[in-house]
Scaffold this active site. Structure first.
Site, PDB file in Angstrom:
ATOM      1  N   HIS A 172       0.811  -1.226   0.000  1.00 37.00           N
ATOM      2  CA  HIS A 172       0.000   0.000   0.000  1.00 37.00           C
ATOM      3  C   HIS A 172       0.843   1.275   0.000  1.00 37.00           C
ATOM      4  O   HIS A 172       0.305   2.370  -0.093  1.00 37.00           O
ATOM      5  CB  HIS A 172      -0.948  -0.011   1.205  1.00 37.00           C
ATOM      6  CG  HIS A 172      -2.048  -1.024   1.060  1.00 37.00           C
ATOM      7  ND1 HIS A 172      -3.292  -0.700   0.569  1.00 37.00           N
ATOM      8  CD2 HIS A 172      -2.082  -2.360   1.279  1.00 37.00           C
ATOM      9  CE1 HIS A 172      -4.041  -1.786   0.518  1.00 37.00           C
ATOM     10  NE2 HIS A 172      -3.332  -2.814   0.950  1.00 37.00           N
ATOM     11  N   ASP A 208       3.531   9.379  -1.233  1.00 34.19           N
ATOM     12  CA  ASP A 208       2.360   8.624  -0.778  1.00 34.19           C
ATOM     13  C   ASP A 208       2.109   7.488  -1.762  1.00 34.19           C
ATOM     14  O   ASP A 208       2.166   7.706  -2.974  1.00 34.19           O
ATOM     15  CB  ASP A 208       1.127   9.559  -0.769  1.00 34.19           C
ATOM     16  CG  ASP A 208       0.213   9.303   0.407  1.00 34.19           C
ATOM     17  OD1 ASP A 208       0.168   8.146   0.881  1.00 34.19           O
ATOM     18  OD2 ASP A 208      -0.475  10.242   0.855  1.00 34.19           O
TER      19      ASP A 208
HETATM   20  P1  ADQ Z   1      -2.838   6.289   4.674  1.00 31.89           P
HETATM   21  O1  ADQ Z   1      -1.413   6.731   4.770  1.00 31.89           O
HETATM   22  O2  ADQ Z   1      -3.548   6.162   5.953  1.00 31.89           O
HETATM   23  O3  ADQ Z   1      -2.975   4.933   3.838  1.00 31.89           O
HETATM   24  P2  ADQ Z   1      -4.791   7.660   2.820  1.00 31.89           P
HETATM   25  O4  ADQ Z   1      -4.776   6.899   1.565  1.00 31.89           O
HETATM   26  O5  ADQ Z   1      -4.907   9.119   2.621  1.00 31.89           O
HETATM   27  O6  ADQ Z   1      -3.517   7.432   3.727  1.00 31.89           O
HETATM   28  O7  ADQ Z   1      -6.028   7.161   3.660  1.00 31.89           O
HETATM   29  C1  ADQ Z   1      -6.380   7.786   4.840  1.00 31.89           C
HETATM   30  C2  ADQ Z   1      -7.819   7.436   5.189  1.00 31.89           C
HETATM   31  O8  ADQ Z   1      -8.049   7.861   6.524  1.00 31.89           O
HETATM   32  C3  ADQ Z   1      -8.826   8.154   4.295  1.00 31.89           C
HETATM   33  O9  ADQ Z   1      -9.872   7.283   3.994  1.00 31.89           O
HETATM   34  C4  ADQ Z   1      -9.295   9.306   5.176  1.00 31.89           C
HETATM   35  O10 ADQ Z   1     -10.640   9.691   4.974  1.00 31.89           O
HETATM   36  C5  ADQ Z   1      -9.147   8.743   6.559  1.00 31.89           C
HETATM   37  N1  ADQ Z   1      -8.886   9.858   7.492  1.00 31.89           N
HETATM   38  C6  ADQ Z   1      -7.834  10.667   7.515  1.00 31.89           C
HETATM   39  N2  ADQ Z   1      -7.992  11.623   8.467  1.00 31.89           N
HETATM   40  C7  ADQ Z   1      -9.179  11.387   9.036  1.00 31.89           C
HETATM   41  C8  ADQ Z   1      -9.936  12.020  10.068  1.00 31.89           C
HETATM   42  N3  ADQ Z   1      -9.496  13.104  10.690  1.00 31.89           N
HETATM   43  N4  ADQ Z   1     -11.119  11.475  10.380  1.00 31.89           N
HETATM   44  C9  ADQ Z   1     -11.565  10.394   9.764  1.00 31.89           C
HETATM   45  N5  ADQ Z   1     -10.926   9.775   8.775  1.00 31.89           N
HETATM   46  C10 ADQ Z   1      -9.748  10.256   8.421  1.00 31.89           C
HETATM   47  C11 ADQ Z   1      -2.054   4.007   3.242  1.00 31.89           C
HETATM   48  C12 ADQ Z   1      -1.049   4.609   2.238  1.00 31.89           C
HETATM   49  C13 ADQ Z   1      -1.790   5.401   1.167  1.00 31.89           C
HETATM   50  C14 ADQ Z   1      -2.809   4.509   0.467  1.00 31.89           C
HETATM   51  C15 ADQ Z   1      -3.680   3.775   1.482  1.00 31.89           C
HETATM   52  C16 ADQ Z   1      -4.547   2.710   0.811  1.00 31.89           C
HETATM   53  O11 ADQ Z   1      -0.124   5.446   2.929  1.00 31.89           O
HETATM   54  O12 ADQ Z   1      -0.869   5.930   0.210  1.00 31.89           O
HETATM   55  O13 ADQ Z   1      -3.642   5.301  -0.355  1.00 31.89           O
HETATM   56  O14 ADQ Z   1      -2.895   3.110   2.474  1.00 31.89           O
HETATM   57  O15 ADQ Z   1      -3.771   1.843   0.065  1.00 31.89           O
END
Ligand code: ADQ
Length: 465
Positions: A153, A361
């Site tokens: 991921h 990312d």
């Molecule tokens: P993350 O690094 O966690 O995931 P991301 O893909 O942006 O990053 O996903 C974060 C998730 O958490 C989103 O669904 C977002 O809505 C939720 N989130 C963030 N802040 C929040 C808040 N304050 N309240 C509620 N929800 C919140 C890792 C990798 C990424 C990759 C994903 C999936 O780092 O690059 O996209 O896995 O593979």
């Protein structure tokens, strides 16, 4: 279709609150049966391998507790202090400790030992993410001949960075135990191939096909999506509407710029604040007409670099607000908590600009959520880091180099001035792909590749313990 055994560090089966990945994997497990296995998040005095079985919303889960030392060396150590920074190009933060590598190996052996009796001969096994790179190898050693896939991921780092990891070659070689290795983008896949070609004794036998000791491994670039239709609906729900109204009325006519990220150094939050500060300084005539709301719930608090970023951001937000705020306006609203997904959807919809500027990312789902939540008649503008995996799918976003405060400032100015016509055109082109390549598309694409047998049965890999 075969039963699916999903293995990941944490198990989050169930409904919508946990996000797209949990929703999609849960749906697949419900449809074809199977089980989701991982760490319970709990610590036990001595590891016993006792499995806690549960059924959550029709999905069978199995979790195991780990010892304190496992958590320190495997989770806080190798996963979050070695691999996470290294794979996000931060070798300045990566810590190379033999005890971490040892703990990582031990925890993966323990996971393999524990999950072994749950795997039936016709199951397909799908291992998720950097916590569990060697798990497939451990399963092979124990005689598992099933199809096993692995999905990463996070980004795959360039070869010369990965070479700083003392056991890099051995770790990468463990991946050859899988049948399919998935990455979000071709860029991460190419970096992986680069390392394999230069450092390992494996043959490249076709496009994205590797042969190693008679076993064929297929590489796949397969970008993860969100539960896009459900998210669109969520953005129109009552709760989203209430969040939308609440935010809008607090803005008293100003435009909202929103950032939503786990509090992590890879997300470029300091650079984002500095870019926004630059915008405030360079645009005195419009600066009071915007507010930046940064929502960043703390994560991985046991790791020191996360404590540092937290206090550094608080300092930065305080300094910028102190220098610019007036009696009726504060430029940055910095919020350290998580919100339910429907509330987030409402906040995204209320924002004229979605500011998604990670330094690196794997994909970034917030970019996709922001787009899915927009009002088609008045969509906002996505400003996106060119270093997020999502950039390869969203060419119509305003692309920025997140290290450049000037580019960020220019992009904010441009987004605020953008005509409704241009906003609609860009949004339409972007949302189409978000809807088409959603999380179910991702799951099915990977699964199809995993079920497609390229190797003859006698070539199925078995590794002697
Ligand atoms: P993350 O690094 O966690 O995931 P991301 O893909 O942006 O990053 O996903 C974060 C998730 O958490 C989103 O669904 C977002 O809505 C939720 N989130 C963030 N802040 C929040 C808040 N304050 N309240 C509620 N929800 C919140 C890792 C990798 C990424 C990759 C994903 C999936 O780092 O690059 O996209 O896995 O593979």
């Amino acid at each position: 279709m075969s039963r699916l055994v999903v293995i990941s560090n944490r198990v989050s089966a169930g409904g919508g609150a946990q996000g797209g990945l949990a929703v999609a994997l849960s749906a697949a497990l419900r449809a074809n049966g199977g089980i989701w296995f991982g760490w319970s998040g709990e610590v036990t005095e001595q590891f016993t391998g006792h499995i806690n079985f549960q059924r959550t919303d029709g999905v069978a889960t199995a979790t195991v507790d780990l010892e304190e030392q496992d958590v320190e060396e495997y989770y806080n150590g190798y996963a979050n202090r070695t691999l996470w920074p290294l794979f996000h190009y931060r070798i300045d933060l990566a810590e190379y400790e033999r005890s971490f590598a040892g703990g990582y190996e031990r925890a993966n052996q323990r996971f393999a030992e524990t999950v072994l009796p749950l795997i039936e001969p016709e199951d397909v096994v799908w291992v998720q993410d950097y916590h569990m790179i060697p798990l497939g190898r451990e399963l092979r050693k124990r005689g598992i001949a099933n199809r096993i896939g692995f999905f990463l991921h996070i980004p795959w780092p360039p070869r010369r960075l990965l070479a700083t990891l003392p056991e890099a070659a051995a770790l990468v070689e463990t991946l050859f135990a899988y049948d399919v290795i998935g990455f979000h983008t071709q860029e991460w896949l190419d970096s992986f191939l680069d390392f394999v070609k230069a450092e390992l004794d494996a043959e490249i036998v076709g496009e994205n096909l590797i042969r190693w000791q008679g076993h064929t491994i297929r590489l796949l670039a397969c970008p993860i999506g969100i539960d896009a239709r459900a998210f669109e609906d969520m953005a129109r729900s009552q709760k989203a509407r209430r969040a939308y109204e609440k935010v809008r009325s607090s803005l008293v006519g100003r435009s909202l710029i929103v950032g939503v990220d786990r509090l992590d150094y890879s997300k470029g939050l300091e650079e984002r604040f500095l870019g926004y500060e630059r915008f405030l300084e360079e645009n005195p005539e419009v600066r009071k007409s915007v507010v930046l709301m940064q929502i960043a719930p703390p994560s991985r608090g046991a790791v020191e670099s996360y404590q540092r970023i937290r206090s550094s951001l608080e300092g930065l937000a305080g300094r910028i607000n102190g220098a610019h705020a007036g009696l009726d306006w504060v430029p940055i609203r910095y919020v350290n908590q998580g919100y339910p997904r429907d509330v987030l959807a409402g906040v995204y919809r209320a924002a004229r600009i979605g500011l998604v500027t990670p330094l690196r990312d794997g994909m970034n789902l917030v970019a996709k959520e922001y787009v899915a939540a927009q009002d088609p008649e008045d969509p906002g503008v996505l400003i996106l880091s060119r270093f997020a995996g999502a950039a390869s799918q969203m060419p119509q976003a305003l692309m920025v180099n997140p290290y450049s405060a000037e580019e960020m400032s220019d992009a904010i100015r441009r987004a605020l001035a953008m005509s409704i016509h241009e906003r609609k055109e860009r949004w339409k082109a972007t949302v189409q792909d978000v809807l088409e390549r959603d999380v179910m598309w991702w799951l099915e694409t990977f699964r199809d590749a995993l079920e497609q047998k390229e190797s003859a049965p006698e070539e199925i890999l078995t590794i002697k313990a």
